[in-house]
Design a protein around this motif. Structure first.
Motif, PDB file in Angstrom:
ATOM      1  N   GLN A  31       0.817  -1.203   0.000  1.00 12.75           N
ATOM      2  CA  GLN A  31       0.000   0.000   0.000  1.00 12.75           C
ATOM      3  C   GLN A  31       0.859   1.264   0.000  1.00 12.75           C
ATOM      4  O   GLN A  31       1.994   1.267   0.476  1.00 12.75           O
ATOM      5  N   HIS A  32       0.288   2.335  -0.559  1.00 13.28           N
ATOM      6  CA  HIS A  32       0.893   3.659  -0.530  1.00 13.28           C
ATOM      7  C   HIS A  32      -0.129   4.659   0.008  1.00 13.28           C
ATOM      8  O   HIS A  32      -1.331   4.520  -0.239  1.00 13.28           O
ATOM      9  N   THR A  33       0.356   5.637   0.737  1.00  9.23           N
ATOM     10  CA  THR A  33      -0.494   6.688   1.287  1.00  9.23           C
ATOM     11  C   THR A  33      -0.406   7.926   0.404  1.00  9.23           C
ATOM     12  O   THR A  33       0.690   8.347   0.017  1.00  9.23           O
ATOM     13  N   LEU A  34      -1.568   8.500   0.084  1.00  7.64           N
ATOM     14  CA  LEU A  34      -1.643   9.713  -0.727  1.00  7.64           C
ATOM     15  C   LEU A  34      -2.023  10.909   0.138  1.00  7.64           C
ATOM     16  O   LEU A  34      -2.981  10.837   0.911  1.00  7.64           O
ATOM     17  N   PHE A  35      -1.265  11.987   0.023  1.00 10.99           N
ATOM     18  CA  PHE A  35      -1.631  13.283   0.594  1.00 10.99           C
ATOM     19  C   PHE A  35      -1.783  14.251  -0.575  1.00 10.99           C
ATOM     20  O   PHE A  35      -0.809  14.560  -1.260  1.00 10.99           O
ATOM     21  N   VAL A  36      -3.003  14.716  -0.816  1.00 13.47           N
ATOM     22  CA  VAL A  36      -3.279  15.576  -1.965  1.00 13.47           C
ATOM     23  C   VAL A  36      -3.777  16.921  -1.469  1.00 13.47           C
ATOM     24  O   VAL A  36      -4.865  17.018  -0.885  1.00 13.47           O
ATOM     25  N   VAL A  37      -2.989  17.970  -1.677  1.00  8.93           N
ATOM     26  CA  VAL A  37      -3.405  19.327  -1.334  1.00  8.93           C
ATOM     27  C   VAL A  37      -4.122  19.907  -2.546  1.00  8.93           C
ATOM     28  O   VAL A  37      -3.553  19.973  -3.648  1.00  8.93           O
ATOM     29  N   THR A  38      -5.372  20.333  -2.362  1.00  9.84           N
ATOM     30  CA  THR A  38      -6.211  20.720  -3.493  1.00  9.84           C
ATOM     31  C   THR A  38      -7.245  21.759  -3.084  1.00  9.84           C
ATOM     32  O   THR A  38      -7.576  21.896  -1.895  1.00  9.84           O
ATOM     33  N   ASN A  39      -7.765  22.455  -4.080  1.00 12.49           N
ATOM     34  CA  ASN A  39      -8.899  23.365  -3.864  1.00 12.49           C
ATOM     35  C   ASN A  39     -10.227  22.717  -4.260  1.00 12.49           C
ATOM     36  O   ASN A  39     -11.269  23.341  -4.143  1.00 12.49           O
ATOM     37  N   ASP A  40     -10.167  21.493  -4.736  1.00 10.34           N
ATOM     38  CA  ASP A  40     -11.373  20.783  -5.163  1.00 10.34           C
ATOM     39  C   ASP A  40     -11.364  19.369  -4.570  1.00 10.34           C
ATOM     40  O   ASP A  40     -11.201  18.378  -5.297  1.00 10.34           O
ATOM     41  N   PRO A  41     -11.533  19.252  -3.246  1.00 13.63           N
ATOM     42  CA  PRO A  41     -11.409  17.940  -2.596  1.00 13.63           C
ATOM     43  C   PRO A  41     -12.452  16.925  -3.045  1.00 13.63           C
ATOM     44  O   PRO A  41     -12.163  15.736  -3.123  1.00 13.63           O
ATOM     45  N   LYS A  42     -13.662  17.374  -3.378  1.00 10.42           N
ATOM     46  CA  LYS A  42     -14.691  16.420  -3.786  1.00 10.42           C
ATOM     47  C   LYS A  42     -14.345  15.762  -5.114  1.00 10.42           C
ATOM     48  O   LYS A  42     -14.556  14.557  -5.302  1.00 10.42           O
ATOM     49  N   LYS A  92      -4.490  25.764   6.001  1.00  9.77           N
ATOM     50  CA  LYS A  92      -4.151  27.038   5.374  1.00  9.77           C
ATOM     51  C   LYS A  92      -2.732  26.948   4.828  1.00  9.77           C
ATOM     52  O   LYS A  92      -1.806  26.522   5.529  1.00  9.77           O
ATOM     53  N   GLY A  93      -2.561  27.335   3.561  1.00  7.75           N
ATOM     54  CA  GLY A  93      -1.238  27.334   2.959  1.00  7.75           C
ATOM     55  C   GLY A  93      -0.385  28.460   3.517  1.00  7.75           C
ATOM     56  O   GLY A  93      -0.843  29.611   3.602  1.00  7.75           O
ATOM     57  N   SER A  94       0.836  28.173   3.911  1.00  4.03           N
ATOM     58  CA  SER A  94       1.688  29.178   4.556  1.00  4.03           C
ATOM     59  C   SER A  94       2.259  30.183   3.563  1.00  4.03           C
ATOM     60  O   SER A  94       2.596  31.308   3.935  1.00  4.03           O
ATOM     61  N   TYR A  95       2.366  29.822   2.278  1.00  2.00           N
ATOM     62  CA  TYR A  95       2.983  30.710   1.297  1.00  2.00           C
ATOM     63  C   TYR A  95       2.032  31.829   0.885  1.00  2.00           C
ATOM     64  O   TYR A  95       2.372  33.017   0.936  1.00  2.00           O
ATOM     65  N   GLN A  96       0.804  31.472   0.510  1.00  2.00           N
ATOM     66  CA  GLN A  96      -0.176  32.461   0.081  1.00  2.00           C
ATOM     67  C   GLN A  96      -1.219  32.752   1.153  1.00  2.00           C
ATOM     68  O   GLN A  96      -2.101  33.600   0.947  1.00  2.00           O
ATOM     69  N   ASN A  97      -1.118  32.032   2.266  1.00  3.91           N
ATOM     70  CA  ASN A  97      -2.036  32.243   3.398  1.00  3.91           C
ATOM     71  C   ASN A  97      -3.499  32.072   2.968  1.00  3.91           C
ATOM     72  O   ASN A  97      -4.381  32.820   3.394  1.00  3.91           O
ATOM     73  N   GLU A  98      -3.748  31.065   2.119  1.00  2.00           N
ATOM     74  CA  GLU A  98      -5.102  30.802   1.644  1.00  2.00           C
ATOM     75  C   GLU A  98      -5.578  29.446   2.155  1.00  2.00           C
ATOM     76  O   GLU A  98      -4.783  28.563   2.451  1.00  2.00           O
ATOM     77  N   GLU A  99      -6.900  29.312   2.243  1.00  2.00           N
ATOM     78  CA  GLU A  99      -7.487  28.050   2.690  1.00  2.00           C
ATOM     79  C   GLU A  99      -7.212  26.942   1.680  1.00  2.00           C
ATOM     80  O   GLU A  99      -7.334  27.134   0.477  1.00  2.00           O
ATOM     81  N   ARG A 100      -6.830  25.768   2.195  1.00  2.00           N
ATOM     82  CA  ARG A 100      -6.558  24.603   1.357  1.00  2.00           C
ATOM     83  C   ARG A 100      -7.185  23.366   1.995  1.00  2.00           C
ATOM     84  O   ARG A 100      -7.391  23.307   3.209  1.00  2.00           O
ATOM     85  N   SER A 101      -7.461  22.378   1.159  1.00  2.00           N
ATOM     86  CA  SER A 101      -7.936  21.080   1.640  1.00  2.00           C
ATOM     87  C   SER A 101      -6.873  20.029   1.332  1.00  2.00           C
ATOM     88  O   SER A 101      -6.192  20.110   0.308  1.00  2.00           O
ATOM     89  N   MET A 102      -6.741  19.049   2.227  1.00  2.00           N
ATOM     90  CA  MET A 102      -5.815  17.948   1.985  1.00  2.00           C
ATOM     91  C   MET A 102      -6.583  16.631   2.052  1.00  2.00           C
ATOM     92  O   MET A 102      -7.204  16.312   3.073  1.00  2.00           O
ATOM     93  N   VAL A 103      -6.555  15.890   0.956  1.00  2.00           N
ATOM     94  CA  VAL A 103      -7.240  14.602   0.871  1.00  2.00           C
ATOM     95  C   VAL A 103      -6.237  13.508   1.224  1.00  2.00           C
ATOM     96  O   VAL A 103      -5.171  13.409   0.607  1.00  2.00           O
ATOM     97  N   TYR A 104      -6.607  12.706   2.228  1.00  2.00           N
ATOM     98  CA  TYR A 104      -5.745  11.621   2.698  1.00  2.00           C
ATOM     99  C   TYR A 104      -6.395  10.288   2.345  1.00  2.00           C
ATOM    100  O   TYR A 104      -7.567  10.054   2.648  1.00  2.00           O
ATOM    101  N   SER A 105      -5.642   9.406   1.690  1.00  2.00           N
ATOM    102  CA  SER A 105      -6.187   8.106   1.327  1.00  2.00           C
ATOM    103  C   SER A 105      -5.047   7.097   1.199  1.00  2.00           C
ATOM    104  O   SER A 105      -3.892   7.473   0.994  1.00  2.00           O
TER     105      SER A 105
END
Length: 318
Positions: A233-244, A264-277
């Motif tokens: 198995q491999h673990t995925l961490f996906v930072v995205t603005n479209d998690p669905k 929140k992204g530290s570079y642009q200080n914007e809201e982000r979602s991270m999908v873990y699977s």
């Protein structure tokens, strides 16, 4: 803050227009039939290639070094050597191998699955017959070279068979059945049987061949572990603005669920979602490609998973 997405289950009797990993399809039944035909053809080619390579390896390296491969094949070779040395009878490999595989094949049909057992029968019968038909062509008589390079070829042959979702037969069927029946790792029993075969061969024909056979089997096992990674198995961490969309992609490709973390992204200080699977290793490349199609701006981090405890979807091998 996080959300959990679980795989969506659909009514299997409905025929709907859908978008899957293979693209947009007009009717699921028509697409399934086409994919099944291509999948069966691919499985046959892999199994036949594995059987041919396995038989060639038996007649070039194994016979040249008088080594013992693992499993039922090793027992068959040992029986051949006993009949030849003590009774003066040249017993065909196919006769011993097919006879010894009879009961494991019955176990496979009854308890494991008809299709996987059928493809495994193709591997067993074809490799057994070719081992008797193909003329002996020794490449080298150096026992160490035979053990190493014979093990490499043996591992590649078995890996081709496994990629075709089949088995080389024999002890594999028994190990799978015991694993399901006893809910425990039964491959140690296979290792114990191989150890008994090697000990018997060492006592009868000399320990040098038995020890070189250990090198052969060890090399073969390492090659299989390297080439066939379906059950890792491999673990995925996906930072995205479209998690669905990312989750839908993962679910449609693998039927695995996911957890979404908000941050929140530290570079642009914007809201982000991270999908873990967590997905199977053989699904990683396809999933990454589909995620990039769903969200070209997604940032994907893939980590190898050494240990996992919990529910994890495994496709039935058949």
């Amino acid at each position: 803050m996080f959300e959990m997405y679980l795989p969506v289950r659909y009514n299997k009797n409905r025929v709907i227009n859908a978008v899957s990993c293979s693209g947009r399809i007009g009717g699921i039944r028509m697409k399934t039939t086409q994919l099944n035909w291509k999948d069966d053809a691919k499985r046959i080619l892999l199994v036949v290639a594995g059987a041919v390579l396995y038989a060639c390896n038996m007649k070039s390296f194994v016979r040249a070094g008088d080594l013992l491969p693992g499993g039922i094949s090793g027992i068959s070779v040992l029986i051949q050597q006993v009949f030849s040395a003590f009774f003066g009878i040249d017993l065909p490999f196919s006769a011993a191998n097919l006879l010894l595989n009879a009961i494991p094949i019955l176990i496979g049909f009854k308890f494991i699955g008809r299709k996987i057992t059928t493809y495994s029968c193709v591997m067993i019968v074809l490799s057994s017959l070719l081992t008797d038909v193909i003329p002996v062509q020794p490449i080298t008589y150096d026992s160490l070279l035979v053990g190493v390079f014979g093990g490499l070829l043996n591992g590649v042959a078995i890996s081709l068979c496994l990629m075709g979702r089949a088995s080389s037969g024999g002890l594999d069927f028994i190990a799978i059945y015991l694993s399901q029946k006893l809910n425990t790792d039964a491959w140690n029993y296979t290792l114990a049987i191989n150890a008994i075969v090697l000990a018997t061969a060492g006592a009868l024909f000399g320990w040098d061949k038995a020890l070189y056979s250990i090198i052969f089997q060890f090399t073969s096992t390492q090659v299989v572990k390297m080439l066939y990674q379906k059950h890792r198995q491999h673990t995925l961490f996906v930072v995205t603005n479209d998690p669905k969309s990312v989750y839908t992609t993962i679910s449609s490709c693998t039927n695995h669920g996911a957890t979404v973390f908000e941050g929140k992204g530290s570079y642009q200080n914007e809201e982000r979602s991270m999908v873990y699977s967590v997905v199977s290793s053989d699904e990683v490349k396809l999933v990454m490609r589909r995620i990039k199609e769903a969200d070209p701006q997604a940032f994907i981090n893939v980590i190898r998973t050494d240990h996992m405890n919990g529910r994890f979807f495994q496709r039935k091998e058949d």
